[in-house]
Design a protein around this motif. Structure first.
Motif, PDB file in Angstrom:
ATOM      1  N   ASP A 141      54.613  48.124  54.632  1.00  0.00           N
ATOM      2  CA  ASP A 141      54.914  49.021  53.500  1.00  0.00           C
ATOM      3  C   ASP A 141      54.119  48.610  52.259  1.00  0.00           C
ATOM      4  O   ASP A 141      53.641  49.467  51.500  1.00  0.00           O
ATOM      5  CB  ASP A 141      56.416  48.993  53.192  1.00  0.00           C
ATOM      6  CG  ASP A 141      57.258  49.647  54.276  1.00  0.00           C
ATOM      7  OD1 ASP A 141      56.696  50.422  55.080  1.00  0.00           O
ATOM      8  OD2 ASP A 141      58.475  49.377  54.321  1.00  0.00           O
ATOM      9  N   ALA A 144      50.512  49.852  52.582  1.00  0.00           N
ATOM     10  CA  ALA A 144      50.416  51.290  52.316  1.00  0.00           C
ATOM     11  C   ALA A 144      50.451  51.568  50.815  1.00  0.00           C
ATOM     12  O   ALA A 144      49.692  52.396  50.293  1.00  0.00           O
ATOM     13  CB  ALA A 144      51.543  52.028  53.027  1.00  0.00           C
ATOM     14  N   ASP A 145      51.323  50.875  50.092  1.00  0.00           N
ATOM     15  CA  ASP A 145      51.400  51.040  48.636  1.00  0.00           C
ATOM     16  C   ASP A 145      50.121  50.540  47.950  1.00  0.00           C
ATOM     17  O   ASP A 145      49.633  51.152  46.991  1.00  0.00           O
ATOM     18  CB  ASP A 145      52.609  50.278  48.077  1.00  0.00           C
ATOM     19  CG  ASP A 145      53.932  50.912  48.465  1.00  0.00           C
ATOM     20  OD1 ASP A 145      53.931  52.094  48.860  1.00  0.00           O
ATOM     21  OD2 ASP A 145      54.968  50.220  48.384  1.00  0.00           O
ATOM     22  N   ASP A 148      47.355  53.023  48.280  1.00  0.00           N
ATOM     23  CA  ASP A 148      47.623  54.133  47.372  1.00  0.00           C
ATOM     24  C   ASP A 148      47.147  53.778  45.960  1.00  0.00           C
ATOM     25  O   ASP A 148      46.525  54.600  45.264  1.00  0.00           O
ATOM     26  CB  ASP A 148      49.115  54.440  47.397  1.00  0.00           C
ATOM     27  CG  ASP A 148      49.446  55.794  46.781  1.00  0.00           C
ATOM     28  OD1 ASP A 148      48.559  56.660  46.718  1.00  0.00           O
ATOM     29  OD2 ASP A 148      50.602  55.984  46.365  1.00  0.00           O
ATOM     30  N   SER A 153      45.240  57.721  49.214  1.00  0.00           N
ATOM     31  CA  SER A 153      46.619  58.185  49.079  1.00  0.00           C
ATOM     32  C   SER A 153      47.428  58.057  50.363  1.00  0.00           C
ATOM     33  O   SER A 153      46.882  57.908  51.468  1.00  0.00           O
ATOM     34  CB  SER A 153      46.628  59.648  48.627  1.00  0.00           C
ATOM     35  OG  SER A 153      46.157  60.481  49.687  1.00  0.00           O
ATOM     36  N   GLN A 154      48.733  58.151  50.207  1.00  0.00           N
ATOM     37  CA  GLN A 154      49.632  58.134  51.369  1.00  0.00           C
ATOM     38  C   GLN A 154      49.310  59.292  52.301  1.00  0.00           C
ATOM     39  O   GLN A 154      49.360  59.151  53.530  1.00  0.00           O
ATOM     40  CB  GLN A 154      51.093  58.224  50.892  1.00  0.00           C
ATOM     41  CG  GLN A 154      51.543  57.088  49.991  1.00  0.00           C
ATOM     42  CD  GLN A 154      52.021  55.861  50.755  1.00  0.00           C
ATOM     43  OE1 GLN A 154      52.072  55.856  51.972  1.00  0.00           O
ATOM     44  NE2 GLN A 154      52.367  54.815  50.025  1.00  0.00           N
ATOM     45  N   GLN A 157      46.265  58.378  54.276  1.00  0.00           N
ATOM     46  CA  GLN A 157      46.630  57.383  55.285  1.00  0.00           C
ATOM     47  C   GLN A 157      47.309  58.041  56.485  1.00  0.00           C
ATOM     48  O   GLN A 157      47.033  57.694  57.638  1.00  0.00           O
ATOM     49  CB  GLN A 157      47.555  56.329  54.669  1.00  0.00           C
ATOM     50  CG  GLN A 157      46.901  55.478  53.597  1.00  0.00           C
ATOM     51  CD  GLN A 157      47.883  54.536  52.940  1.00  0.00           C
ATOM     52  OE1 GLN A 157      48.612  53.795  53.615  1.00  0.00           O
ATOM     53  NE2 GLN A 157      47.926  54.541  51.605  1.00  0.00           N
TER      54      GLN A 157
END
Length: 263
Positions: A141, A144-145, A148, A153-154, A157
């Protein structure tokens, strides 16, 4: 010749800690005693299949080296062969040991609950990994952040089905200035890739203590040919790429020209 007995499995002396920072995501845990503390650390390389593994321990008299290492997941189980970079941190009483695993092999360690590293005299250690699966989920997690924040961006991804890859490897030439000064260290950098895989906009993520080494990692990335990332429809897409490098002068070698050694 009888093989060496496996090292005792260290038990944790602290909790898993996930560090959210502007330039990295780190999962780490302390082992051993306060007098003989060993820290196990994991740092995923965003936009790659690679997770770096670091072991920090008391400094030793050993020289800076890059040596073979066997990485195991249970006593007597299958091993993965890799390379270990090992050196004392400048100005600190700690020694830095670095290797890494693919995500598939990291999942093997998760399932086994044990991780061992055997690099002979440089490092022989085994770690118990309680609650590792939950900790890795939090680490994912964080990555992923982080992406971003970097501008991937999410949504991008989620759309990506295939990671970008260097076509022929990354040519990291040790810069002559750093070699002559016997400068070593570690650094990391990220670049942007267009839908053709062309790199641009190199940014240092973790700086070394050498401007020459930081220049060299970006030079290497910007002069690398990449296969672009692909979305779920098989279409090439814009993406990013990240790499981390340990710069170590080979044992018994000396600088002999720009980026070359006499060994």
């Amino acid at each position: 010749m009888a093989s060496a007995a496996p090292p005792p499995v260290l038990q944790p002396s602290g909790k898993w800690v996930v560090e959210y920072a502007d330039n990295m995501c780190v999962l780490q845990r302390d082992y051993g005693t306060p007098e003989n503390r060993v820290t196990l650390s994991f740092r995923p390389a965003p936009m790659t299949d690679w997770t770096s593994i670091f072991v920090f321990e008391a400094a030793s008299q050993l020289p800076a080296e890059r040596v073979p290492v066997n990485i195991g997941f249970s006593p007597g189980g299958a091993e993965v062969k890799g390379r270990l970079s090992s050196f004392n941190l400048s100005g600190a009483s700690r020694r830095y040991n670095a290797t890494g695993l693919s995500r598939a092999d990291l999942d093997k360690a998760t399932a086994a609950g044990v991780l061992s590293l055997d690099a002979g005299d440089n490092l022989r250690v085994a770690f118990s990994l309680p609650d590792f699966r939950k900790a890795v989920t939090v680490l994912d997690d964080c990555v992923a952040d982080l992406l971003d924040q970097w501008g991937f961006s999410q949504a991008q991804q989620a759309a990506m089905a295939e990671l970008p890859k260097p076509k022929y490897g990354i040519n990291m030439n040790f810069p002559g200035t750093a070699a002559r000064k016997e400068q070593t260290g570690a650094n990391s950098a990220r670049i942007r890739l267009d839908s053709r895989g062309k790199p641009s906009d190199c940014r240092i993520v973790e700086a070394s203590q050498s401007k020459s080494l930081d220049w060299a990692i970006c030079w290497g990335l910007l002069h690398t040919a990449f296969t672009p990332a692909k979305d779920k429809n098989g279409k090439p897409m814009e993406s990013m790429f990240f790499t981390r490098t340990q710069w170590i002068i080979p044992k018994g070698c000396r600088a002999a020209g720009s980026g070359n050694y006499a060994c």
